[in-house]
Write an enzyme that holds these catalytic residues in place. Structure first.
Site, PDB file in Angstrom:
ATOM      1  N   LYS A  83       0.862  -1.430  -0.549  1.00  0.00           N
ATOM      2  CA  LYS A  83      -0.244   0.470   0.184  1.00  0.00           C
ATOM      3  C   LYS A  83       0.639   1.107  -0.289  1.00  0.00           C
ATOM      4  CE  LYS A  83      -3.991   0.648   2.497  1.00  0.00           C
ATOM      5  NZ  LYS A  83      -4.805   0.446   3.793  1.00  0.00           N
TER       6      LYS A  83
HETATM    7  C1  E4P Z   1      -8.130   1.070   4.209  1.00  0.00           C
HETATM    8  O1  E4P Z   1      -7.554   0.768   3.459  1.00  0.00           O
HETATM    9  C2  E4P Z   1      -8.311   1.976   4.956  1.00  0.00           C
HETATM   10  O2  E4P Z   1      -6.806   2.768   5.179  1.00  0.00           O
HETATM   11  C3  E4P Z   1      -9.616   2.085   5.649  1.00  0.00           C
HETATM   12  O3  E4P Z   1     -10.471   1.534   5.367  1.00  0.00           O
HETATM   13  C4  E4P Z   1      -9.509   3.969   6.267  1.00  0.00           C
HETATM   14  O4  E4P Z   1     -10.461   3.741   7.256  1.00  0.00           O
HETATM   15  P1  E4P Z   1     -10.794   4.473   8.387  1.00  0.00           P
HETATM   16  O5  E4P Z   1     -10.804   6.278   7.552  1.00  0.00           O
HETATM   17  O6  E4P Z   1     -12.126   4.674   9.203  1.00  0.00           O
HETATM   18  O7  E4P Z   1      -9.427   5.100   9.172  1.00  0.00           O
END
Ligand code: E4P
Length: 217
Positions: A83
């Site tokens: 990522k």
């Molecule tokens: C997943 O890949 C993301 O990092 C995550 O869904 C972020 O979620 P949040 O906005 O609830 O922290």
């Protein structure tokens, strides 16, 4: 539509992995911090539990270090998706890793223009954060509609991974719009099972069944 679990909590993954609907897992630095465990160990353990893509995020901000981190994360298991954030350095890293055959999930996407660039950089997944857009009074799902349309217009293979999901309606809307994946926190998965008429109907069936005095086993 594929469903990924949005957690770095091993117990939560173990509890749901045998249901048949966990197609992958996403983590981020905040979720790793919340788990209280080592990043590399946690990703390795998740990759053994789940055969689908497991996202592990770099934490450097320059392209050279991001690439080194990405290569180290990718070496953990074949199903790691590295990522990277949607920055210039992140997209350069995405291009290099994707050219080498590594899955890349470009995260922190908040506009269709950003999503277009990520697809051109060879991203396997683009992660638009719908909940965080809703939080600031924008409409997160409108962004999903835009990205799905743009990718379809040009047959772009990058998968739209709806992230920052806050509730069941986000998942339903994502499916209606043709998003490829939604990454869903375990508490939202639990809410997806629930309907008051299911509970009421089951209670009535069980009461009537008891009256028959029969038993299946
Ligand atoms: C997943 O890949 C993301 O990092 C995550 O869904 C972020 O979620 P949040 O906005 O609830 O922290």
């Amino acid at each position: 539509m594929k469903l990924f679990l949005d957690t770095a909590n091993i117990d939560e993954i173990k509890a749901l992995k045998d249901t048949g609907f966990v197609d992958g897992v996403t983590t981020n630095p905040s979720l790793i911090a919340k788990s209280g465990h080592d990043l590399m160990d946690t990703i390795a353990e998740i990759c053994e539990l789940v055969s689908g893509p497991v996202s592990a995020e770099v934490t450097a901000t320059d392209a050279d270090t991001m690439l080194k981190e990405g290569l180290k994360l990718a070496a953990i298991a074949d199903n790691v998706a590295v990522k990277v954030p949607l920055t210039e350095a992140g997209l350069m890293t995405c291009k290099t890793l994707s050219d080498q055959g590594t899955m890349v999930n470009v995260t922190l996407c908040f506009s269709a223009a950003q999503a277009l660039l990520a697809a051109k950089a060879g991203a396997k997944f683009i992660s638009p954060f719908v909940g965080r857009l809703d939080d600031i009074g924008s409409d997160g799902m409108t962004l999903i509609e835009e990205i799905v349309t743009i990718y379809a217009n040009y047959d772009m293979p990058t998968e739209v991974l709806v992230a920052s999901v806050r509730g069941v309606q986000h998942v339903v809307d994502a499916a209606m719009m043709g998003a490829d994946v939604a990454t869903v926190p375990p508490q939202v998965i639990s809410a997806m099972f629930k309907h008051p008429l299911t509970d009421k109907g089951l209670a009535a069936f069980l009461t009537d069944w008891e009256k028959t005095g029969q038993s299946i086993l």
